[in-house]
Design a protein around this motif. Sequence first.
Motif, PDB file in Angstrom:
ATOM      1  N   VAL A  51      36.432  38.018  47.278  1.00 12.04           N
ATOM      2  CA  VAL A  51      37.602  37.740  46.446  1.00 12.04           C
ATOM      3  C   VAL A  51      38.245  39.060  46.026  1.00 12.04           C
ATOM      4  O   VAL A  51      37.582  40.090  45.930  1.00 12.04           O
ATOM      5  CB  VAL A  51      37.245  36.899  45.187  1.00 12.04           C
ATOM      6  N   GLY A  52      39.545  39.018  45.779  1.00 16.06           N
ATOM      7  CA  GLY A  52      40.272  40.185  45.325  1.00 16.06           C
ATOM      8  C   GLY A  52      39.911  40.569  43.896  1.00 16.06           C
ATOM      9  O   GLY A  52      39.174  39.845  43.201  1.00 16.06           O
ATOM     10  N   ARG A  53      40.444  41.677  43.446  1.00 18.27           N
ATOM     11  CA  ARG A  53      40.116  42.183  42.110  1.00 18.27           C
ATOM     12  C   ARG A  53      40.516  41.222  41.005  1.00 18.27           C
ATOM     13  O   ARG A  53      39.771  40.991  40.053  1.00 18.27           O
ATOM     14  CB  ARG A  53      40.776  43.535  41.855  1.00 18.27           C
ATOM     15  N   ALA A 103      33.072  40.674  44.919  1.00 17.51           N
ATOM     16  CA  ALA A 103      34.299  40.887  44.156  1.00 17.51           C
ATOM     17  C   ALA A 103      34.825  42.310  44.310  1.00 17.51           C
ATOM     18  O   ALA A 103      34.066  43.266  44.157  1.00 17.51           O
ATOM     19  CB  ALA A 103      34.051  40.590  42.685  1.00 17.51           C
ATOM     20  N   ASN A 104      36.095  42.415  44.616  1.00 17.35           N
ATOM     21  CA  ASN A 104      36.733  43.725  44.689  1.00 17.35           C
ATOM     22  C   ASN A 104      36.834  44.345  43.304  1.00 17.35           C
ATOM     23  O   ASN A 104      36.904  43.638  42.291  1.00 17.35           O
ATOM     24  CB  ASN A 104      38.134  43.615  45.280  1.00 17.35           C
ATOM     25  N   ASP A 122      29.822  43.317  42.756  1.00 16.72           N
ATOM     26  CA  ASP A 122      31.016  44.144  42.898  1.00 16.72           C
ATOM     27  C   ASP A 122      30.936  44.930  44.193  1.00 16.72           C
ATOM     28  O   ASP A 122      29.869  45.393  44.592  1.00 16.72           O
ATOM     29  CB  ASP A 122      31.155  45.123  41.729  1.00 16.72           C
ATOM     30  N   ARG A 123      32.077  45.096  44.826  1.00 15.38           N
ATOM     31  CA  ARG A 123      32.167  45.879  46.055  1.00 15.38           C
ATOM     32  C   ARG A 123      32.002  47.365  45.718  1.00 15.38           C
ATOM     33  O   ARG A 123      32.409  47.810  44.655  1.00 15.38           O
ATOM     34  CB  ARG A 123      33.550  45.622  46.656  1.00 15.38           C
ATOM     35  N   GLY A 124      31.386  48.121  46.615  1.00 18.16           N
ATOM     36  CA  GLY A 124      31.253  49.555  46.425  1.00 18.16           C
ATOM     37  C   GLY A 124      29.827  50.045  46.550  1.00 18.16           C
ATOM     38  O   GLY A 124      28.877  49.283  46.460  1.00 18.16           O
ATOM     39  N   ILE A 125      29.669  51.318  46.776  1.00 22.42           N
ATOM     40  CA  ILE A 125      28.424  52.085  46.908  1.00 22.42           C
ATOM     41  C   ILE A 125      27.629  51.705  48.160  1.00 22.42           C
ATOM     42  O   ILE A 125      27.524  52.491  49.067  1.00 22.42           O
ATOM     43  CB  ILE A 125      27.539  52.051  45.659  1.00 22.42           C
TER      44      ILE A 125
END
Length: 72
Positions: A66-68, A45-46, A21-24
Amino acid sequence: SICLPGSLEPGLVRGKVVVCDRGINAHMGKGKVVCDAGGVGMILANTTTSGEELVADSHLLPAVAVGRIVGD
């Protein structure tokens, strides 16, 4: 799912494509975590926060963003 350093078990990841997952942490950093654990590819993955926005990045291993909707 966040693919932070030390979060992936090499015995489960080795030779596989990993979904992160995208983030942090940085996108390239996620790929390094996957690569260090023995993964051969990554799907970035968004989440709800980033929605369908896609960003082109350089990676250390084969990767696709890839989008959410697809990521879910």
